[in-house]
Design a protein around this motif. Structure first.
Motif, short mmCIF file in Angstrom:
data_model
loop_
_atom_site.label_atom_id
_atom_site.label_comp_id
_atom_site.label_asym_id
_atom_site.label_seq_id
_atom_site.Cartn_x
_atom_site.Cartn_y
_atom_site.Cartn_z
N ARG A 67 0.85 -1.20 0.00
CA ARG A 67 0.00 0.00 0.00
C ARG A 67 0.88 1.24 0.00
N VAL A 68 0.74 2.03 -1.07
CA VAL A 68 1.43 3.31 -1.15
C VAL A 68 0.40 4.41 -1.34
N TYR A 69 0.80 5.65 -1.13
CA TYR A 69 -0.13 6.78 -1.11
C TYR A 69 0.36 7.87 -2.04
N GLY A 70 -0.46 8.21 -3.02
CA GLY A 70 -0.09 9.23 -3.99
C GLY A 70 -0.34 10.63 -3.47
N LEU A 71 0.56 11.54 -3.76
CA LEU A 71 0.42 12.92 -3.32
C LEU A 71 -0.84 13.58 -3.87
N SER A 72 -1.25 13.20 -5.07
CA SER A 72 -2.41 13.85 -5.69
C SER A 72 -3.69 13.62 -4.89
N GLU A 73 -3.73 12.57 -4.05
CA GLU A 73 -4.92 12.32 -3.23
C GLU A 73 -5.20 13.47 -2.28
N TYR A 74 -4.19 14.27 -1.95
CA TYR A 74 -4.32 15.29 -0.92
C TYR A 74 -4.53 16.69 -1.50
N PHE A 75 -4.62 16.81 -2.82
CA PHE A 75 -4.88 18.10 -3.43
C PHE A 75 -6.37 18.42 -3.39
N LEU A 76 -6.71 19.65 -3.03
CA LEU A 76 -8.10 20.10 -3.08
C LEU A 76 -8.50 20.47 -4.50
N SER A 77 -7.54 20.93 -5.27
CA SER A 77 -7.75 21.18 -6.70
C SER A 77 -6.47 20.76 -7.40
N PRO A 86 -3.42 20.52 -9.59
CA PRO A 86 -2.74 21.54 -10.39
C PRO A 86 -2.60 21.09 -11.83
N SER A 87 -2.56 22.07 -12.74
CA SER A 87 -2.39 21.74 -14.15
C SER A 87 -0.95 21.28 -14.39
N GLY A 88 -0.80 20.41 -15.37
CA GLY A 88 0.52 19.93 -15.71
C GLY A 88 1.19 19.11 -14.62
N PHE A 89 0.39 18.31 -13.90
CA PHE A 89 0.95 17.49 -12.83
C PHE A 89 1.94 16.51 -13.44
N GLY A 90 3.16 16.50 -12.92
CA GLY A 90 4.25 15.75 -13.53
C GLY A 90 4.36 14.32 -13.08
N LYS A 91 5.57 13.91 -12.72
CA LYS A 91 5.82 12.53 -12.33
C LYS A 91 5.07 12.17 -11.06
N PRO A 92 4.77 10.88 -10.87
CA PRO A 92 4.10 10.46 -9.63
C PRO A 92 4.95 10.78 -8.41
N VAL A 93 4.30 11.21 -7.34
CA VAL A 93 4.96 11.45 -6.06
C VAL A 93 4.25 10.60 -5.02
N LEU A 94 5.01 9.81 -4.27
CA LEU A 94 4.45 8.91 -3.27
C LEU A 94 4.86 9.33 -1.87
N LEU A 95 3.94 9.11 -0.91
CA LEU A 95 4.26 9.29 0.51
C LEU A 95 4.69 7.95 1.07
#
Length: 468
Positions: free
Chosen positions: A425-435, A437-446
């Motif tokens: 189980r890993v957690y993506g940073l995008s899960e925590y965005f309220l909106s 951002p445009s042009g979201f780049g490479k995956p970021v994991l917590l």
């Protein structure tokens, strides 16, 4: 039902899971999915819609929690009878869904990099057991009575002393309100402040607080972050009259707000009457390099900062003991609007924590856990630096998680899903965005390490390496 055709629009601000939730909900309400109809499995529907399985799981979990579908072990999900809800359809169409992610049990994963994980094996259970036993023998009758609405006076005095020594928080015990968890205290605070407020929150942010504000009826205005946390220019242009921040350790980014930005926040607060800053002192106890960062509240001279703290990390999550430090100007508002509430933390728990602190166990345990978590932090950081598929690491030297940018052709959702399929189980940073951002780049994991052993961390990273 073999599959359920849904037109997903990835470019919308509305998350994919919410689009799936609304489509299935409306299908049930409008009778297109009759009572007893079996829904497609999460795996099949994810493949059919070309999205991650976790996205479908989020939608199904929300439908399940709201009673639109039911789950039968080993059989799947089925539509419920919601004929009595038909008259609510128009209202529901305009409801903004706030989904509380329903996690699988830890046992379903070989490794869970949860940022909320904690190490409980080091806790001084015999000492706490003795304290609780003696309390029942010495003050058993008092332990069975209702507690002070503000919280036990002895505990509030201990919290006051601790905050002054460790966080430079200036307050009296009368300003402290004890309650069962941060979310409960935020609800009480919002009732005290009244209706019609707009809260500015960093994006990404701590979703539990976001959902609490939305459930209360507050409008939440996302504010982008720069390397110094919340952008002051966007805050000035917003309609917010309340700001929620985590200046000592922002979740999930792990950044520390510099002094200049803190002063800008305080300046914003005093520019108009009845503006307040809620300072959530998230993970402030665990800093592994340099001196502890003083709290924003200690800089406040105008009574605009509401300080929020908890024992969930410093003692254990099961304590469910948090505390608010109210400015003097809000004390009368609390007494007038919320002073009749009974304290939600049992006296036995409050008294136990007070004695735990008075007898020195709290400080010893906190120092021990700093050492334990620093060792885990250093080990994981070393292992991450060995991984050629990681292009950037950040959020180090504090808290209980690290962030890493992943060099892969997979999207973040695909990476999270494939890891889950392998039992990690890993957690993506995008899960925590309220909106988003445009042009979201490479995956970021917590990568949370608080509840993991070194072997588990190594195993989890090896699994991810085989996927990316």
């Amino acid at each position: 039902m073999k599959e359920f055709a849904i037109h997903l629009e990835p470019d919308q601000k509305k998350p994919l899971y919410e689009q799936i939730y609304e489509a299935v909900r409306d299908g049930i309400l409008e009778g297109h999915i009759p009572e007893g109809e079996k829904l497609p499995s999460t795996r099949f529907e994810a493949e059919f819609l070309s999205c991650s399985r976790s996205t479908v799981e989020l939608a199904y979990d929300q439908l399940l929690s709201e009673g639109y579908i039911r789950s039968e072990p080993y059989r799947g999900y089925f539509a419920c009878d919601v004929r009595e809800l038909y008259h609510l359809t128009d209202c529901l169409r305009h409801t903004d869904v706030s989904v509380l992610t329903q996690e699988k049990t830890v046992s379903e994963y070989r490794v869970d990099f949860s940022p909320n994980g904690t190490e409980l094996s080091q806790f001084p259970y015999p000492a706490m057991g003795r304290i609780m036993k003696n309390l029942m023998l010495d003050e058993g009758e008092h332990m069975m009575q209702s507690s002070n609405p503000f919280g036990e006076p002895d505990l509030r005095q201990s919290i006051c002393d601790y905050l002054f020594r460790s966080r430079n928080v200036s307050c009296s015990p009368e300003q402290i309100i004890v309650g069962a968890g941060n979310e409960y205290l935020l609800i009480v605070l919002c009732q005290m402040l009244g209706v019609g407020h707009t809260v500015a929150m960093e994006s990404p942010t701590y979703l539990q607080a976001y959902r609490t504000f939305r459930n209360i009826g507050y409008e939440v205005q996302p504010i982008d972050m720069d390397r110094n946390e919340m952008r002051a220019d966007m805050l000035q242009d917003s309609m917010a009259d309340i700001v929620y921040v985590m200046p000592s350790h922002q979740f999930p980014m792990g950044t520390v707000m510099p002094m200049k930005r803190r002063l800008e926040l305080l300046r914003w607060a005093v520019q108009r009457e009845n503006r307040y800053i809620i300072e959530d002192d998230y993970d402030s106890e665990f800093r592994y390099r340099g001196k502890p960062i003083p709290a924003l509240q200690g800089l406040d001279r105008a009574g605009r900062v509401v300080y929020l703290g908890t024992f969930s990390r410093s003692i254990a999550p099961a304590t469910r003991v948090s505390y608010l430090v109210l400015p003097q100007r809000l004390l009368e508002e609390y007494r007038a609007h919320c002073g009749f509430y009974a304290c939600t933390v049992p006296a036995i728990i409050q008294k136990s924590i007070y004695r735990f602190m008075r007898e020195g166990y709290f400080e010893k345990n906190l120092n021990r856990m700093r050492s334990v978590y620093k060792a885990k932090h250093d080990f994981l950081l070393t292992e991450l630096r060995k991984c050629r598929w990681i292009s950037k690491i950040f959020g180090e030297n504090s808290g209980l998680h690290l962030l890493a940018e992943i060099d892969t052709k997979l999207t973040e959702e695909e990476l999270v899903f494939q890891c889950q399929e392998e039992g990690v189980r890993v957690y993506g940073l995008s899960e925590y965005f309220l909106s988003r951002p445009s042009g979201f780049g490479k995956p970021v994991l917590l990568f949370g390490y608080g509840g993991l052993t070194e072997d588990e961390m190594r195993e989890g990273l090896a699994c991810i390496a085989g996927i990316v």
